[in-house]
Design a protein around this motif. Sequence first.
Motif, PDB file in Angstrom:
ATOM      1  N   SER A 165       0.825  -1.208   0.000  1.00  9.91           N
ATOM      2  CA  SER A 165       0.000   0.000   0.000  1.00  9.91           C
ATOM      3  C   SER A 165       0.862   1.262   0.000  1.00  9.91           C
ATOM      4  O   SER A 165       0.498   2.267  -0.621  1.00  9.91           O
ATOM      5  CB  SER A 165      -0.949   0.005   1.203  1.00  9.91           C
ATOM      6  OG  SER A 165      -0.230  -0.101   2.411  1.00  9.91           O
ATOM      7  N   ARG A 173      -8.368   2.812  -6.815  1.00  8.98           N
ATOM      8  CA  ARG A 173      -8.162   2.308  -5.446  1.00  8.98           C
ATOM      9  C   ARG A 173      -8.286   3.440  -4.430  1.00  8.98           C
ATOM     10  O   ARG A 173      -8.906   3.281  -3.378  1.00  8.98           O
ATOM     11  CB  ARG A 173      -6.783   1.659  -5.339  1.00  8.98           C
ATOM     12  CG  ARG A 173      -6.486   1.124  -3.948  1.00  8.98           C
ATOM     13  CD  ARG A 173      -5.097   0.472  -3.883  1.00  8.98           C
ATOM     14  NE  ARG A 173      -4.820  -0.008  -2.552  1.00  8.98           N
ATOM     15  CZ  ARG A 173      -4.204   0.700  -1.618  1.00  8.98           C
ATOM     16  NH1 ARG A 173      -3.784   1.930  -1.868  1.00  8.98           N
ATOM     17  NH2 ARG A 173      -3.996   0.184  -0.423  1.00  8.98           N
ATOM     18  N   HIS A 174      -7.721   4.595  -4.740  1.00 10.14           N
ATOM     19  CA  HIS A 174      -7.836   5.739  -3.829  1.00 10.14           C
ATOM     20  C   HIS A 174      -9.296   6.173  -3.674  1.00 10.14           C
ATOM     21  O   HIS A 174      -9.721   6.536  -2.580  1.00 10.14           O
ATOM     22  CB  HIS A 174      -6.977   6.911  -4.306  1.00 10.14           C
ATOM     23  CG  HIS A 174      -5.532   6.772  -3.942  1.00 10.14           C
ATOM     24  ND1 HIS A 174      -5.050   7.032  -2.690  1.00 10.14           N
ATOM     25  CD2 HIS A 174      -4.471   6.383  -4.678  1.00 10.14           C
ATOM     26  CE1 HIS A 174      -3.751   6.816  -2.657  1.00 10.14           C
ATOM     27  NE2 HIS A 174      -3.371   6.416  -3.862  1.00 10.14           N
ATOM     28  N   TYR A 234     -10.130  -0.636   4.340  1.00  9.52           N
ATOM     29  CA  TYR A 234      -9.110  -0.101   5.233  1.00  9.52           C
ATOM     30  C   TYR A 234      -8.463  -1.133   6.139  1.00  9.52           C
ATOM     31  O   TYR A 234      -7.431  -0.849   6.735  1.00  9.52           O
ATOM     32  CB  TYR A 234      -9.676   1.039   6.085  1.00  9.52           C
ATOM     33  CG  TYR A 234      -9.529   2.373   5.431  1.00  9.52           C
ATOM     34  CD1 TYR A 234      -8.298   3.002   5.354  1.00  9.52           C
ATOM     35  CD2 TYR A 234     -10.614   2.999   4.859  1.00  9.52           C
ATOM     36  CE1 TYR A 234      -8.154   4.227   4.732  1.00  9.52           C
ATOM     37  CE2 TYR A 234     -10.484   4.228   4.238  1.00  9.52           C
ATOM     38  CZ  TYR A 234      -9.252   4.823   4.185  1.00  9.52           C
ATOM     39  OH  TYR A 234      -9.115   6.036   3.570  1.00  9.52           O
ATOM     40  N   ASP A 235      -9.072  -2.323   6.263  1.00  9.44           N
ATOM     41  CA  ASP A 235      -8.388  -3.313   7.097  1.00  9.44           C
ATOM     42  C   ASP A 235      -7.090  -3.695   6.392  1.00  9.44           C
ATOM     43  O   ASP A 235      -6.988  -3.654   5.170  1.00  9.44           O
ATOM     44  CB  ASP A 235      -9.276  -4.520   7.396  1.00  9.44           C
ATOM     45  CG  ASP A 235      -9.691  -5.268   6.158  1.00  9.44           C
ATOM     46  OD1 ASP A 235      -9.100  -6.337   5.912  1.00  9.44           O
ATOM     47  OD2 ASP A 235     -10.587  -4.782   5.444  1.00  9.44           O
ATOM     48  N   SER A 236      -6.109  -4.047   7.173  1.00 12.98           N
ATOM     49  CA  SER A 236      -4.755  -4.241   6.647  1.00 12.98           C
ATOM     50  C   SER A 236      -4.697  -5.254   5.503  1.00 12.98           C
ATOM     51  O   SER A 236      -4.036  -5.007   4.484  1.00 12.98           O
ATOM     52  CB  SER A 236      -3.838  -4.697   7.774  1.00 12.98           C
ATOM     53  OG  SER A 236      -2.530  -4.879   7.309  1.00 12.98           O
ATOM     54  N   ALA A 291      -6.266  -3.790   2.300  1.00 12.84           N
ATOM     55  CA  ALA A 291      -5.431  -2.722   1.756  1.00 12.84           C
ATOM     56  C   ALA A 291      -4.223  -3.278   1.021  1.00 12.84           C
ATOM     57  O   ALA A 291      -3.861  -2.791  -0.062  1.00 12.84           O
ATOM     58  CB  ALA A 291      -4.977  -1.786   2.885  1.00 12.84           C
ATOM     59  N   LEU A 348     -10.895   3.750  -1.333  1.00 11.81           N
ATOM     60  CA  LEU A 348     -10.505   4.034   0.044  1.00 11.81           C
ATOM     61  C   LEU A 348     -11.184   5.308   0.557  1.00 11.81           C
ATOM     62  O   LEU A 348     -11.604   5.368   1.719  1.00 11.81           O
ATOM     63  CB  LEU A 348      -8.985   4.162   0.155  1.00 11.81           C
ATOM     64  CG  LEU A 348      -8.179   2.881  -0.060  1.00 11.81           C
ATOM     65  CD1 LEU A 348      -6.695   3.197  -0.132  1.00 11.81           C
ATOM     66  CD2 LEU A 348      -8.459   1.868   1.025  1.00 11.81           C
ATOM     67  N   ASP A 349     -11.293   6.325  -0.296  1.00 19.26           N
ATOM     68  CA  ASP A 349     -11.968   7.566   0.108  1.00 19.26           C
ATOM     69  C   ASP A 349     -13.431   7.338   0.450  1.00 19.26           C
ATOM     70  O   ASP A 349     -14.012   8.073   1.245  1.00 19.26           O
ATOM     71  CB  ASP A 349     -11.861   8.626  -0.986  1.00 19.26           C
ATOM     72  CG  ASP A 349     -10.463   9.200  -1.105  1.00 19.26           C
ATOM     73  OD1 ASP A 349      -9.655   8.998  -0.184  1.00 19.26           O
ATOM     74  OD2 ASP A 349     -10.174   9.849  -2.141  1.00 19.26           O
ATOM     75  N   GLY A 372     -14.410   4.854   2.029  1.00 21.88           N
ATOM     76  CA  GLY A 372     -14.421   4.187   3.326  1.00 21.88           C
ATOM     77  C   GLY A 372     -14.314   2.679   3.273  1.00 21.88           C
ATOM     78  O   GLY A 372     -14.519   2.010   4.280  1.00 21.88           O
ATOM     79  N   SER A 376       1.018   3.913  -3.311  1.00 19.22           N
ATOM     80  CA  SER A 376       0.781   5.338  -3.108  1.00 19.22           C
ATOM     81  C   SER A 376       1.913   6.181  -3.704  1.00 19.22           C
ATOM     82  O   SER A 376       1.674   7.180  -4.388  1.00 19.22           O
ATOM     83  CB  SER A 376       0.640   5.636  -1.613  1.00 19.22           C
ATOM     84  OG  SER A 376       0.385   6.997  -1.401  1.00 19.22           O
TER      85      SER A 376
END
Length: 126
Positions: free
Chosen positions: A18, A86-87, A96-98, A101, A90-91, A93, A22
């Motif tokens: 991750s 992907r972003h 987010y769990d490891s 991600a 994530l935005d 919500g 990014s």
Amino acid sequence: MASRPLSPHLSIWRWRPSMAVSIMHRVSGHGLAVVGLALLAWWLIAAATSDEAYAIFQEFATSWMGRIVWVGLSWLAFQHLLSGVRHLWLDAGFGYDSRAAQRSALAVFVGAVVMAGLFWAVRWGL
């Protein structure tokens, strides 16, 4: 006791997919902007200048080095597209769990390579 920097720095973080996706999102955006716009400008200037100037551009664009550049740009475009999606995910919500991600980050890298490969396989009729 080890001496650490006062603020978080790349040297103390454990690299994860991750984190890499990014950073690669920024790298791919800059690569597309710099190299892509330079090639677009060259193409437009060559097309507007003369047949000889356009032939020089076309010679480069169809050479082995030009093909490497086109394949690289297409991979960057797919990388940037998928990491942008992907972003957005994530935005919203989600993921987010490891584990999710890390999997979605790996999916971005694999998906970009597969999409670029399929694009050029179709383009070159393989």
